[in-house]
Write an enzyme that holds these catalytic residues in place. Structure first.
Site, mmCIF file in Angstrom:
data_model
loop_
_atom_site.group_PDB
_atom_site.id
_atom_site.type_symbol
_atom_site.label_atom_id
_atom_site.label_comp_id
_atom_site.label_asym_id
_atom_site.label_seq_id
_atom_site.Cartn_x
_atom_site.Cartn_y
_atom_site.Cartn_z
ATOM 1 N N LYS A 204 55.601 3.064 6.008
ATOM 2 C CA LYS A 204 55.968 3.545 7.425
ATOM 3 C C LYS A 204 56.973 4.499 7.418
ATOM 4 O O LYS A 204 58.256 4.290 6.993
ATOM 5 C CB LYS A 204 56.266 2.192 8.375
ATOM 6 C CG LYS A 204 56.353 2.681 9.826
ATOM 7 C CD LYS A 204 57.054 1.740 10.768
ATOM 8 C CE LYS A 204 58.592 1.901 10.600
ATOM 9 N NZ LYS A 204 58.885 3.193 11.244
ATOM 10 N N THR A 259 72.085 -1.890 8.250
ATOM 11 C CA THR A 259 72.249 -3.066 7.728
ATOM 12 C C THR A 259 71.702 -4.216 8.644
ATOM 13 O O THR A 259 71.143 -5.088 8.150
ATOM 14 C CB THR A 259 73.866 -3.293 7.539
ATOM 15 O OG1 THR A 259 74.246 -2.355 6.762
ATOM 16 C CG2 THR A 259 74.151 -4.659 6.783
ATOM 17 N N VAL A 261 68.858 -3.792 10.459
ATOM 18 C CA VAL A 261 67.530 -3.931 10.350
ATOM 19 C C VAL A 261 67.261 -4.714 8.906
ATOM 20 O O VAL A 261 66.267 -5.605 8.946
ATOM 21 C CB VAL A 261 66.882 -2.487 10.481
ATOM 22 C CG1 VAL A 261 65.393 -2.574 10.304
ATOM 23 C CG2 VAL A 261 66.909 -2.307 11.931
ATOM 24 N N GLU A 280 68.418 -1.012 0.886
ATOM 25 C CA GLU A 280 69.537 0.191 0.438
ATOM 26 C C GLU A 280 69.937 0.465 2.032
ATOM 27 O O GLU A 280 69.184 0.772 2.772
ATOM 28 C CB GLU A 280 68.431 1.278 0.075
ATOM 29 C CG GLU A 280 69.678 2.104 -0.815
ATOM 30 C CD GLU A 280 70.154 3.197 -0.136
ATOM 31 O OE1 GLU A 280 71.397 2.903 0.596
ATOM 32 O OE2 GLU A 280 69.700 4.268 0.018
ATOM 33 N N CYS A 314 73.766 7.535 3.615
ATOM 34 C CA CYS A 314 74.536 6.283 3.296
ATOM 35 C C CYS A 314 75.651 6.381 2.470
ATOM 36 O O CYS A 314 76.581 5.703 2.348
ATOM 37 C CB CYS A 314 73.444 5.229 2.486
ATOM 38 S SG CYS A 314 72.603 6.208 1.344
ATOM 39 N N GLU A 411 80.327 2.428 9.838
ATOM 40 C CA GLU A 411 79.603 3.480 9.342
ATOM 41 C C GLU A 411 79.341 4.299 10.576
ATOM 42 O O GLU A 411 78.721 3.967 11.359
ATOM 43 C CB GLU A 411 78.292 3.044 8.656
ATOM 44 C CG GLU A 411 77.697 4.160 8.101
ATOM 45 C CD GLU A 411 76.132 3.608 7.220
ATOM 46 O OE1 GLU A 411 75.650 3.141 8.185
ATOM 47 O OE2 GLU A 411 76.237 4.065 6.080
HETATM 48 P P1 NAI Z 1 66.904 1.893 11.529
HETATM 49 O O1 NAI Z 1 67.409 0.970 10.269
HETATM 50 O O2 NAI Z 1 66.682 1.150 12.810
HETATM 51 O O3 NAI Z 1 65.760 2.630 11.067
HETATM 52 C C1 NAI Z 1 65.288 2.743 9.668
HETATM 53 C C2 NAI Z 1 63.784 2.586 9.605
HETATM 54 O O4 NAI Z 1 63.638 1.274 9.929
HETATM 55 C C3 NAI Z 1 63.020 3.249 10.534
HETATM 56 O O5 NAI Z 1 61.484 3.539 9.729
HETATM 57 C C4 NAI Z 1 62.704 2.309 11.624
HETATM 58 O O6 NAI Z 1 61.408 2.656 12.301
HETATM 59 C C5 NAI Z 1 62.557 0.923 10.897
HETATM 60 N N1 NAI Z 1 62.811 -0.342 11.677
HETATM 61 C C6 NAI Z 1 63.748 -0.325 12.827
HETATM 62 N N2 NAI Z 1 63.730 -1.510 13.048
HETATM 63 C C7 NAI Z 1 62.789 -2.242 12.273
HETATM 64 C C8 NAI Z 1 62.348 -3.856 12.564
HETATM 65 N N3 NAI Z 1 62.831 -4.564 13.474
HETATM 66 N N4 NAI Z 1 61.587 -4.142 11.586
HETATM 67 C C9 NAI Z 1 61.084 -3.191 10.427
HETATM 68 N N5 NAI Z 1 61.569 -1.849 10.539
HETATM 69 C C10 NAI Z 1 62.487 -1.476 11.496
HETATM 70 O O7 NAI Z 1 68.182 2.899 11.719
HETATM 71 P P2 NAI Z 1 68.343 3.726 12.838
HETATM 72 O O8 NAI Z 1 68.329 3.083 14.272
HETATM 73 O O9 NAI Z 1 67.673 4.751 12.933
HETATM 74 O O10 NAI Z 1 70.071 4.292 12.509
HETATM 75 C C11 NAI Z 1 71.103 3.251 13.104
HETATM 76 C C12 NAI Z 1 72.033 3.433 11.896
HETATM 77 O O11 NAI Z 1 71.522 2.921 10.723
HETATM 78 C C13 NAI Z 1 72.829 4.645 11.638
HETATM 79 O O12 NAI Z 1 73.684 5.042 12.365
HETATM 80 C C14 NAI Z 1 73.334 4.343 10.347
HETATM 81 O O13 NAI Z 1 74.442 4.041 10.400
HETATM 82 C C15 NAI Z 1 72.278 3.539 9.713
HETATM 83 N N6 NAI Z 1 71.172 4.151 8.640
HETATM 84 C C16 NAI Z 1 71.418 4.101 7.365
HETATM 85 C C17 NAI Z 1 70.540 4.892 6.446
HETATM 86 C C18 NAI Z 1 70.558 4.914 5.134
HETATM 87 O O14 NAI Z 1 70.397 5.863 4.487
HETATM 88 N N7 NAI Z 1 71.179 3.694 4.623
HETATM 89 C C19 NAI Z 1 69.344 5.594 7.200
HETATM 90 C C20 NAI Z 1 69.310 5.445 8.486
HETATM 91 C C21 NAI Z 1 70.151 4.756 9.342
#
Ligand code: NAI
Ligand code: MG
Length: 511
Positions: A204, A259, A261, A280, A314, A411
């Site tokens: 996804k 973190t 999610v 990650e 990240c 973060e």
């Molecule tokens: P997110 O963790 O919500 O999104 C990442 C992925 O998880 C997307 O594909 C999203 O559709 C999916 N997702 C969201 N909720 C889910 C659920 N309940 N079950 C399964 N999959 C789910 O991150 P978001 O809201 O886009 O960004 C929020 C913060 O997360 C950012 O400000 C940043 O601090 C962090 N982040 C960290 C990343 C990294 O590279 N470690 C990448 C993106 C965000």
């Protein structure tokens, strides 16, 4: 030659401007549906969703929106492709490797198109997408293509009446949930080792950035992977993503993202079928700059670390501890260096800084910058949005940051560099480790004994010495503490995509 510095390792600076790759004109996005069984499907619900260009706010196209029922279809296809008598299960491992190499070649053929799609969908500068995201994806596919026929077990000596051997087998159906900051690269970090080990996958992409993943679907088919081995379900996290995390038919899930999610995914995995989980997650990465370092090198590397990809990494260099003797000079040079950043149209080769991904992230970053000002950090550079009604944020530098401030703990995921002062090695190690996160860290010093002792003391999965963001497909990447579980890349990732089976023979004909 113009100082472009657009790319992580300066690749674009080494090429004459006239030879630089150019973005492709895209009239219409070709792949916008759900990819299951090497075919394109409309959503069961009939729903679609738009993806936006964050640089302009325009809708790029509408996509079919996958939800639980579509995930069920994808899992059924992945399961059929995983049956013992399937083409995929019976395929010689070296042939699996050749398919991965073929896919790498097709990605290279379409490199400009994929880099353009990535730039449009994420807002990252085109040249960064071309040299980092695309080159990294191609390398990842070749690297794991090379592993496919070298993944093997051992024969284990035990009591003489037995012969024992181990087999490294695929886990089965692997879910992958991908973020929007490096959409294609994070997909490849999961897809390539999963396929190398003989698994099938349901992927996804993030709802903000589904375009490159779907183009890869078309290349999967063209490369000749059997139907059902790779399935791609564009959709939202709380629907399609949650359906993957809690699916009884999925054997493993790999996630990159927040973190919060990550915790939900681990919980859903535990409550459903105890599927394997690799995560990650976030970081609040400390950089330690000792007075004896090459100061200009430290300034430039750390700044790339802080502002690269608009700070949406990240690995972002977010807590920079500078020894008191060189502190003033470090701050002064950081401001000078930040002035070289070129904010603009991501498709323009001169641009080094694009917009943030969406309104939600933009709002979060601006709010944290405001908290820094209120809590008494000294704003040295930037500090707000660029213009009105845009998602661009100025590269921002704070000095006099204190460990208790929100910008020191949370973060930010935006272009904000926070500079702290320290006196002694012992003090700085303690402060660097005082975080729930433990993803990466960096040490700048010319004293290699000190570099080694400090790198041993830091609680992070990666330590960079006199460099930053030096990622290699051959070396493992992942976090200590709440930055994640498990490792991606390198040989270590193979263990995250295989089960080990012990086979024991009883010998009745002993000597
Ligand atoms: P997110 O963790 O919500 O999104 C990442 C992925 O998880 C997307 O594909 C999203 O559709 C999916 N997702 C969201 N909720 C889910 C659920 N309940 N079950 C399964 N999959 C789910 O991150 P978001 O809201 O886009 O960004 C929020 C913060 O997360 C950012 O400000 C940043 O601090 C962090 N982040 C960290 C990343 C990294 O590279 N470690 C990448 C993106 C965000
Ligand atoms: Mg988008």
């Amino acid at each position: 030659m113009a100082q472009r510095g657009t790319t992580r390792n300066g690749e674009a600076d080494k090429i004459p401007a006239s030879d630089l790759p150019q973005p492709v004109k895209i009239q219409r996005v070709r792949y916008t549906k759900i990819f299951i069984n090497n075919e394109w499907h409309t959503s069961v619900s009939g729903r679609t969703f738009p993806t936006l260009n964050p640089a302009t706010g325009d809708t790029i196209c509408e996509l079919q929106e996958a939800d639980k029922e579509d995930v069920d279809k994808a899992v059924a296809a992945a399961k059929a492709a995983m049956q013992l008598d399937s083409a995929w299960r019976k395929m010689e491992p070296s042939r699996r490797g050749r398919l991965l190499h073929k896919l790498a070649d097709l990605v290279e053929r379409d490199q400009k198109l994929l880099a353009t799609l990535e730039s449009l969908d994420t807002g990252k500068p085109f040249l960064q997408a071309f040299f980092t995201d695309l080159e990294g994806s191609i390398k990842t596919l070749h690297y794991y293509g090379g592993w496919a026929d070298k993944i093997h077990g051992k024969s284990v000596p035990v009591d003489e009446t037995f012969v024992c051997l181990t087999r490294h087998e695929p886990i089965g159906i692997c879910g992958a949930i991908i973020p929007w900051n490096f959409p294609l690269l994070m997909l490849m970090w999961k897809l390539a080792p999963a396929l190398s080990c003989g698994n099938t996958v349901v992927i996804k992409p993030a709802e903000q950035t589904p375009l490159t993943a779907l183009h890869i679907g078309s290349l999967i088919k063209e490369a000749g992977f059997p139907a059902g081995v790779v399935n791609i379900v564009p959709g939202f996290g709380s629907t399609a993503g949650a359906a993957i995390a809690s699916h009884e038919g999925i054997d493993k899930v790999a996630f990159t993202g927040s973190t919060e999610v990550g915790q939900l995914i681990k919980e859903a995995a535990a409550k459903s079928n105890l599927k394997r989980v690799t995560l990650e997650l976030g970081g609040k990465n400390p950089c330690i700059v000792f007075a004896d370092c090459d100061l200009q090198l430290a300034v430039e590397e750390i700044q790339k670390g802080a502002f690269y990809n608009q700070g949406q990494c990240c690995t972002a260099a977010s807590r920079v501890f500078v020894q008191d003797r060189i502190y003033e000079e470090f701050v002064r040079r950081s401001i000078e260096n930040a002035k070289k950043i070129v904010i603009g149209d991501p498709l323009d080769p001169q641009t080094t800084h694009g917009p943030q991904i969406d309104q939600q992230q933009f709002g979060k970053i601006i709010e944290l910058i405001e908290s820094g000002k209120k809590e008494g950090a000294k704003l040295e550079y930037g500090g707000g949005a660029v213009g009105e009604n845009s998602l661009f944020i100025q590269p921002t530098i704070f000095s006099d940051v204190k460990d208790s401030m929100r910008i020191a703990k949370e973060e930010i995921f935006g272009p904000v560099l926070c500079i702290f002062s320290f006196k002694s090695k012992q003090e700085v190690i303690e402060r660097a480790n005082n975080s729930q996160y433990g993803l990466v860290s960096a040490v700048f010093t010319t004293n290699m004994d000190r570099a080694l002792s400090v790198s041993g003391a830091l609680e992070t999965g990666t330590v960079w010495i006199n460099c930053y963001n030096a990622m290699h497909v051959q070396t493992p990447f992942g976090g200590y503490k709440m930055s994640g579980n498990g490792r991606e890349l390198g040989e270590y990732a193979l263990a995250e995509y295989s089960e080990v089976k012990t086979v024991t023979f009883k010998m009745n004909d002993s000597m």
